[in-house]
Design a protein around this motif. Sequence first.
Motif, PDB file in Angstrom:
ATOM      1  N   VAL A 213       4.321   9.201  -1.991  1.00 47.81           N
ATOM      2  CA  VAL A 213       3.617   7.964  -1.682  1.00 47.81           C
ATOM      3  C   VAL A 213       4.273   6.989  -1.729  1.00 47.81           C
ATOM      4  O   VAL A 213       5.605   6.625  -2.310  1.00 47.81           O
ATOM      5  N   PRO A 214       3.935   5.919  -0.495  1.00 43.00           N
ATOM      6  CA  PRO A 214       4.619   4.735  -0.369  1.00 43.00           C
ATOM      7  C   PRO A 214       5.047   3.852  -1.478  1.00 43.00           C
ATOM      8  O   PRO A 214       3.849   3.578  -2.510  1.00 43.00           O
ATOM      9  N   THR A 215       6.179   3.387  -1.943  1.00 44.43           N
ATOM     10  CA  THR A 215       6.431   2.418  -3.205  1.00 44.43           C
ATOM     11  C   THR A 215       7.671   1.907  -2.582  1.00 44.43           C
ATOM     12  O   THR A 215       8.354   1.892  -1.897  1.00 44.43           O
ATOM     13  N   GLY A 216       7.782   0.578  -3.558  1.00 43.19           N
ATOM     14  CA  GLY A 216       9.001   0.071  -3.259  1.00 43.19           C
ATOM     15  C   GLY A 216       9.075  -1.330  -2.393  1.00 43.19           C
ATOM     16  O   GLY A 216       7.980  -1.262  -1.729  1.00 43.19           O
ATOM     17  N   ASP A 217      10.086  -2.048  -2.554  1.00 43.09           N
ATOM     18  CA  ASP A 217      10.020  -3.212  -1.624  1.00 43.09           C
ATOM     19  C   ASP A 217      11.053  -2.861  -0.563  1.00 43.09           C
ATOM     20  O   ASP A 217      11.337  -3.862   0.439  1.00 43.09           O
ATOM     21  N   GLY A 218      11.859  -1.848  -0.382  1.00 48.63           N
ATOM     22  CA  GLY A 218      12.651  -1.860   0.822  1.00 48.63           C
ATOM     23  C   GLY A 218      14.128  -2.683   0.597  1.00 48.63           C
ATOM     24  O   GLY A 218      14.772  -2.792   1.523  1.00 48.63           O
ATOM     25  N   VAL A 219      14.199  -3.314  -0.542  1.00 46.49           N
ATOM     26  CA  VAL A 219      15.267  -4.102  -0.956  1.00 46.49           C
ATOM     27  C   VAL A 219      16.150  -3.751  -2.176  1.00 46.49           C
ATOM     28  O   VAL A 219      17.278  -3.596  -1.914  1.00 46.49           O
ATOM     29  N   ASP A 220      15.358  -3.242  -3.230  1.00 40.36           N
ATOM     30  CA  ASP A 220      15.889  -3.166  -4.296  1.00 40.36           C
ATOM     31  C   ASP A 220      16.572  -1.641  -4.349  1.00 40.36           C
ATOM     32  O   ASP A 220      15.706  -0.602  -4.521  1.00 40.36           O
TER      33      ASP A 220
END
Length: 448
Positions: A213-220
Amino acid sequence: MRPRSLLAPLFLALASLARAQSVHPVGHAAEGLPIDAAPRPMYAREPEHPLNRLHALLFTAHVLPTEIGASLPDEREREKLADAEFFTGRWYFRHRKDTDITDKDLALFGGDVRISPVFLIDRDRGAALRELLALVDTREEVEAMEALRSPLPRALLQWDVLSVWWRLERACKETGRPAAEPETLVALAQAVRALALPRHVLERLDAGTESLVPTGDGVDRALPYVPTGLLDGPRGAWREIARDEKELFHATNQLRAARVFVRAGTPQETDKLVERSAVAVDEATTPKLALGTEAALVLSLVVLDDALEPFATNVVDEVRVRRITGAAELHPDNGSSRDGLSHWIYLLSRAGAVLGDGPRFRFVPDTAQGLFLEYGSPKRTTYFAQCALCHRRTNSGGQDPDGIRSLGRYGKPSVERDASTRLRIAERQFAPAVETLRERLGLDPKRQ
């Protein structure tokens, strides 16, 4: 940046998950490597179940690497270089090898991983393997085993056996020296045939990616990130890329079908990026990617059906997500590659997929280590260093857009309209292995 007080519980959770998976946790000198070689609950809840013991013999081994990556914690400690001194120039190529490697570098690799570290089976391991393989060398025995009543564990176990058998067979052909005793190769081949499922059953196996499932910020990059809509099909923002097949992801090397997806803003922007990449003729005309542009590699397992024909299943066992997260400038805090490209990797967990113990896919931080055999030699390094060999934005030769190799101008990229194309390609590629298997079993290699 998140405050340290908020990050601490997250890292503790990741460490707890690593211990449950029996690998060294984040920050350990052997992060991601198995704690010991004991069998783990993968196909059955009892650790000493024959199938768990079989997997341990096939997928766990002490290996003396031929290369030791300079990015490993112990190597960094030995050199005493600050990050700003280490992450310069072509840092990803730095390693120890040959006469600089000693018996002290022997380490335990494997477990529930994507590639078995076993490339040689000695007499003792062969005898232990044959004893366990004898329990699953006929279809009647397989069908009578409770742990193999469902199709998924049966397909996964066949792939485990098949992948090790094929590596050993190829090693014998390429070097002229046996990588295992003939009777062990026969026992492995017999188990592959006994574990085979009818094609109509294999066709019903699901990808399992709905659990991502979609998660996280795509940076960390230290924490899981799953982008939205990755496998939504042609109506979504992602585009599957058709391209010339690379040797690394040829099915005879990976036993997997490889699909690549790209997202660059809107669907129209992604289409335009692919078009521009396809007509690029030099570094000046190769597109530069905008911040937030993403690519994903989705690998699914190729097995053999009960007619011993290759079948590319829908079962996904690895997902690699890459994202432009910074400027194309080399410095220590600029993504996995240190020049603005980050990645997040997910591997199928047998305990999760078969037993429901934990998630179906486990997140592998880029600081984790592995033995990267598929690149030609047993090399121990971190995921971030290994990936940067091909996926980086500086000192890269300018042949692809910012480290996204599937859009490279020599790959002839285009938008793939048929989701089954790469699966059928993988099946055709695996034909030589089928011929070898039939020969090993004493069957006509050309028989249909």
